[in-house]
Design an enzyme around this catalytic site. Structure first.
Site, PDB file in Angstrom:
ATOM      1  N   ALA A 101       6.788  -5.920   8.557  1.00  0.00           N
ATOM      2  CA  ALA A 101       7.467  -4.672   8.783  1.00  0.00           C
ATOM      3  C   ALA A 101       8.274  -4.194   7.500  1.00  0.00           C
ATOM      4  O   ALA A 101       8.177  -4.938   6.597  1.00  0.00           O
ATOM      5  CB  ALA A 101       8.445  -4.584   9.728  1.00  0.00           C
ATOM      6  N   GLY A 134       5.628  -8.897  10.799  1.00  0.00           N
ATOM      7  CA  GLY A 134       5.225  -7.971  11.908  1.00  0.00           C
ATOM      8  C   GLY A 134       3.769  -7.978  11.644  1.00  0.00           C
ATOM      9  O   GLY A 134       3.175  -7.292  12.583  1.00  0.00           O
ATOM     10  N   GLU A 137       2.260 -10.377  14.083  1.00  0.00           N
ATOM     11  CA  GLU A 137       2.804 -10.025  15.499  1.00  0.00           C
ATOM     12  C   GLU A 137       1.516  -9.078  15.666  1.00  0.00           C
ATOM     13  O   GLU A 137       1.174  -9.048  16.956  1.00  0.00           O
ATOM     14  CB  GLU A 137       3.983  -9.519  15.401  1.00  0.00           C
ATOM     15  CG  GLU A 137       5.187 -10.543  15.103  1.00  0.00           C
ATOM     16  CD  GLU A 137       6.656  -9.880  15.322  1.00  0.00           C
ATOM     17  OE1 GLU A 137       7.122  -9.218  14.205  1.00  0.00           O
ATOM     18  OE2 GLU A 137       7.342  -9.791  16.112  1.00  0.00           O
ATOM     19  N   GLU A 165      10.718 -14.307   8.799  1.00  0.00           N
ATOM     20  CA  GLU A 165      11.848 -13.457   9.025  1.00  0.00           C
ATOM     21  C   GLU A 165      13.082 -13.979   9.022  1.00  0.00           C
ATOM     22  O   GLU A 165      14.218 -13.358   8.393  1.00  0.00           O
ATOM     23  CB  GLU A 165      12.020 -12.821  10.773  1.00  0.00           C
ATOM     24  CG  GLU A 165      11.043 -11.666  10.967  1.00  0.00           C
ATOM     25  CD  GLU A 165       9.638 -12.237  11.172  1.00  0.00           C
ATOM     26  OE1 GLU A 165       9.258 -13.428  11.020  1.00  0.00           O
ATOM     27  OE2 GLU A 165       8.861 -11.486  11.710  1.00  0.00           O
TER      28      GLU A 165
HETATM   29  N1  CO8 Z   1       8.082  -4.353   3.207  1.00  0.00           N
HETATM   30  C1  CO8 Z   1       7.994  -3.436   2.205  1.00  0.00           C
HETATM   31  N2  CO8 Z   1       7.408  -3.694   1.203  1.00  0.00           N
HETATM   32  C2  CO8 Z   1       6.938  -4.929   0.937  1.00  0.00           C
HETATM   33  C3  CO8 Z   1       6.592  -5.787   2.019  1.00  0.00           C
HETATM   34  C4  CO8 Z   1       7.341  -5.700   3.244  1.00  0.00           C
HETATM   35  N3  CO8 Z   1       7.154  -6.307   4.178  1.00  0.00           N
HETATM   36  N4  CO8 Z   1       5.842  -6.964   1.498  1.00  0.00           N
HETATM   37  C5  CO8 Z   1       5.534  -6.582   0.276  1.00  0.00           C
HETATM   38  N5  CO8 Z   1       5.906  -5.246  -0.124  1.00  0.00           N
HETATM   39  C6  CO8 Z   1       5.846  -4.514  -1.353  1.00  0.00           C
HETATM   40  C7  CO8 Z   1       6.806  -5.305  -2.403  1.00  0.00           C
HETATM   41  O1  CO8 Z   1       7.794  -4.962  -2.307  1.00  0.00           O
HETATM   42  C8  CO8 Z   1       5.860  -4.750  -3.879  1.00  0.00           C
HETATM   43  O2  CO8 Z   1       6.178  -3.656  -3.988  1.00  0.00           O
HETATM   44  P1  CO8 Z   1       6.481  -2.865  -5.768  1.00  0.00           P
HETATM   45  O3  CO8 Z   1       5.095  -2.983  -6.044  1.00  0.00           O
HETATM   46  O4  CO8 Z   1       7.109  -1.740  -5.181  1.00  0.00           O
HETATM   47  O5  CO8 Z   1       7.589  -3.967  -6.111  1.00  0.00           O
HETATM   48  C9  CO8 Z   1       4.411  -4.851  -3.224  1.00  0.00           C
HETATM   49  O6  CO8 Z   1       4.693  -4.739  -1.680  1.00  0.00           O
HETATM   50  C10 CO8 Z   1       3.539  -5.876  -3.548  1.00  0.00           C
HETATM   51  O7  CO8 Z   1       4.366  -7.040  -3.365  1.00  0.00           O
HETATM   52  P2  CO8 Z   1       4.619  -8.346  -4.324  1.00  0.00           P
HETATM   53  O8  CO8 Z   1       4.649  -7.940  -5.638  1.00  0.00           O
HETATM   54  O9  CO8 Z   1       5.623  -8.921  -3.584  1.00  0.00           O
HETATM   55  O10 CO8 Z   1       3.235  -9.080  -3.947  1.00  0.00           O
HETATM   56  P3  CO8 Z   1       3.203 -10.523  -4.144  1.00  0.00           P
HETATM   57  O11 CO8 Z   1       1.639 -10.883  -4.195  1.00  0.00           O
HETATM   58  O12 CO8 Z   1       4.073 -11.125  -5.583  1.00  0.00           O
HETATM   59  O13 CO8 Z   1       4.066 -11.396  -3.049  1.00  0.00           O
HETATM   60  C11 CO8 Z   1       4.306 -11.812  -0.544  1.00  0.00           C
HETATM   61  C12 CO8 Z   1       3.234 -11.309  -1.709  1.00  0.00           C
HETATM   62  C13 CO8 Z   1       4.325 -13.093  -0.585  1.00  0.00           C
HETATM   63  C14 CO8 Z   1       3.467 -11.351   0.917  1.00  0.00           C
HETATM   64  C15 CO8 Z   1       5.503 -10.972  -0.643  1.00  0.00           C
HETATM   65  O14 CO8 Z   1       5.210  -9.508  -0.882  1.00  0.00           O
HETATM   66  C16 CO8 Z   1       6.551 -11.097   0.408  1.00  0.00           C
HETATM   67  O15 CO8 Z   1       6.918 -12.070   0.616  1.00  0.00           O
HETATM   68  N6  CO8 Z   1       6.536 -10.136   1.282  1.00  0.00           N
HETATM   69  C17 CO8 Z   1       7.500  -9.859   2.279  1.00  0.00           C
HETATM   70  C18 CO8 Z   1       7.112 -10.794   3.591  1.00  0.00           C
HETATM   71  C19 CO8 Z   1       7.861 -10.745   4.589  1.00  0.00           C
HETATM   72  O16 CO8 Z   1       9.015 -11.441   4.659  1.00  0.00           O
HETATM   73  N7  CO8 Z   1       7.581 -10.223   5.744  1.00  0.00           N
HETATM   74  C20 CO8 Z   1       8.451 -10.174   7.035  1.00  0.00           C
HETATM   75  C21 CO8 Z   1       9.101  -8.774   6.920  1.00  0.00           C
HETATM   76  S1  CO8 Z   1      10.236  -8.755   8.247  1.00  0.00           S
HETATM   77  C22 CO8 Z   1       9.272  -8.398   9.672  1.00  0.00           C
HETATM   78  O17 CO8 Z   1       8.212  -8.276   9.585  1.00  0.00           O
HETATM   79  C23 CO8 Z   1      10.042  -8.319  10.867  1.00  0.00           C
HETATM   80  C24 CO8 Z   1       9.206  -7.909  11.993  1.00  0.00           C
HETATM   81  C25 CO8 Z   1       9.928  -7.367  13.073  1.00  0.00           C
HETATM   82  C26 CO8 Z   1      10.596  -6.113  12.765  1.00  0.00           C
HETATM   83  C27 CO8 Z   1      11.232  -5.729  14.087  1.00  0.00           C
HETATM   84  C28 CO8 Z   1      11.813  -4.267  13.779  1.00  0.00           C
HETATM   85  C29 CO8 Z   1      13.405  -4.218  13.540  1.00  0.00           C
END
Ligand code: CO8
Length: 257
Positions: free
Chosen positions: A65, A110, A113, A133
């Site tokens: 998400a 997400g 999911e 999460e």
């Molecule tokens: N949300 C928003 N932006 C994101 C997300 C995300 N989930 N994941 C990556 N991005 C963005 C980064 O911020 C980055 O943006 P910018 O270039 O502007 O800085 C861009 O995408 C590229 O990402 P990275 O530079 O981090 O890329 P890497 O290759 O270094 O890393 C990863 C890749 C390991 C996937 C890393 O991006 C990461 O850890 N992302 C987050 C993963 C995460 O925690 N996902 C779970 C999110 S919570 C969730 O999904 C809950 C679902 C239920 C919600 C229910 C509603 C309330």
């Protein structure tokens, strides 16, 4: 509707839908959910789709998400965002045609999911899976706590949910999270091969397999078996698809669906 996040094309009854927000690793925001609901309703109403394939542009299927959108939400807004996604994912499960996830890269939070709401999953050997999460002080909100244990068993689900460890495609295959792993460059070719295979079968039978298996999964065994018997019967009789399929077999010809 003009789509900003979703791309799609339909060829020979197969709709390929691509989540195209690679700059944010295809993170799911409110606009995504609105577009997905709109597009799938459009595909359903068109009557042209036998199978849908869902994939992501770039190095992620979906990295979760959208954290940048979620960070500003209060408790009620958080619950509303959760319900919005849960509803969209239920809509995917209720489409009459099967939906295959072609997982090209990260399927996290997400994103996993979403993949779990598809009917089955084909993964690139490069794909990574996880429910991270708890790293953010959150829990899954798009029914991940429910679907993961149903797909992989309680131990595997709690392992992923509690440790937030990412696993690779082979481990995902081992625990039943994905059904097949391909070399990265063969992901779409193999997924489309499977989609075409399904699209070549009896169209009503395919829809009923999805419907009976999914609805029956939430019923007790006897109730689900009753549903199966009713739907089995609906494929028999003059002009019915089953009659044509069985006649074609006996007459040693291809069925004319
Ligand atoms: N949300 C928003 N932006 C994101 C997300 C995300 N989930 N994941 C990556 N991005 C963005 C980064 O911020 C980055 O943006 P910018 O270039 O502007 O800085 C861009 O995408 C590229 O990402 P990275 O530079 O981090 O890329 P890497 O290759 O270094 O890393 C990863 C890749 C390991 C996937 C890393 O991006 C990461 O850890 N992302 C987050 C993963 C995460 O925690 N996902 C779970 C999110 S919570 C969730 O999904 C809950 C679902 C239920 C919600 C229910 C509603 C309330």
């Amino acid at each position: 509707m003009e789509y900003q996040i979703l791309k799609h094309e339909i060829n020979d009854g197969i709709a390929v839908v691509t989540i195209n927000r690679p700059q944010a690793l295809n993170a799911l925001n409110t606009l995504f959910f609105h577009e997905m609901d709109h597009l799938t309703a459009e595909l359903q109403a068109s009557g042209k789709v036998r199978v849908m394939v869902l994939t992501g542009e770039g190095k992620a299927f979906v990295a979760g998400a959208d954290i940048a959108e979620m960070v500003h939400k209060d408790s009620d807004e958080g619950s509303a965002f959760s319900r919005l996604g849960q509803n969209t994912f239920r809509n995917l499960e209720r489409l009459s045609f099967p939906v295959i996830a072609a997982i090209n890269g990260f399927a996290l939070g997400g994103g996993l999911e979403l993949a779990m709401a598809c009917d089955f999953r084909i993964a690139s050997a490069k794909a990574k899976f996880g429910q991270p999460e708890v790293n953010l002080g959150l829990i899954p909100g798009y029914a991940g706590t429910q679907r993961l244990s149903r797909l992989t068993g309680l131990g595997n689900a709690l392992f992923l949910l509690l440790t937030a460890e990412l696993i690779g495609a082979e481990d995902a295959l081992r625990i039943g999270l994905v059904q097949k792993v391909t070399e990265p460059e063969q992901l779409m070719e193999e997924t489309l091969r499977l989609a075409k295979l399904i699209a070549s079968k009896g169209p009503k039978a395919v829809q009923k397999v999805k419907q009976v298996t999914r609805r029956g999964f939430a019923m007790d065994f006897d109730e689900g078996s009753e549903l199966e018997a009713d739907e089995f019967g609906s494929l028999f009789g003059p002009g019915a698809e089953g009659e044509e399929g069985m006649k074609a077999f006996l007459e040693k010809r291809q069925p004319n669906w």
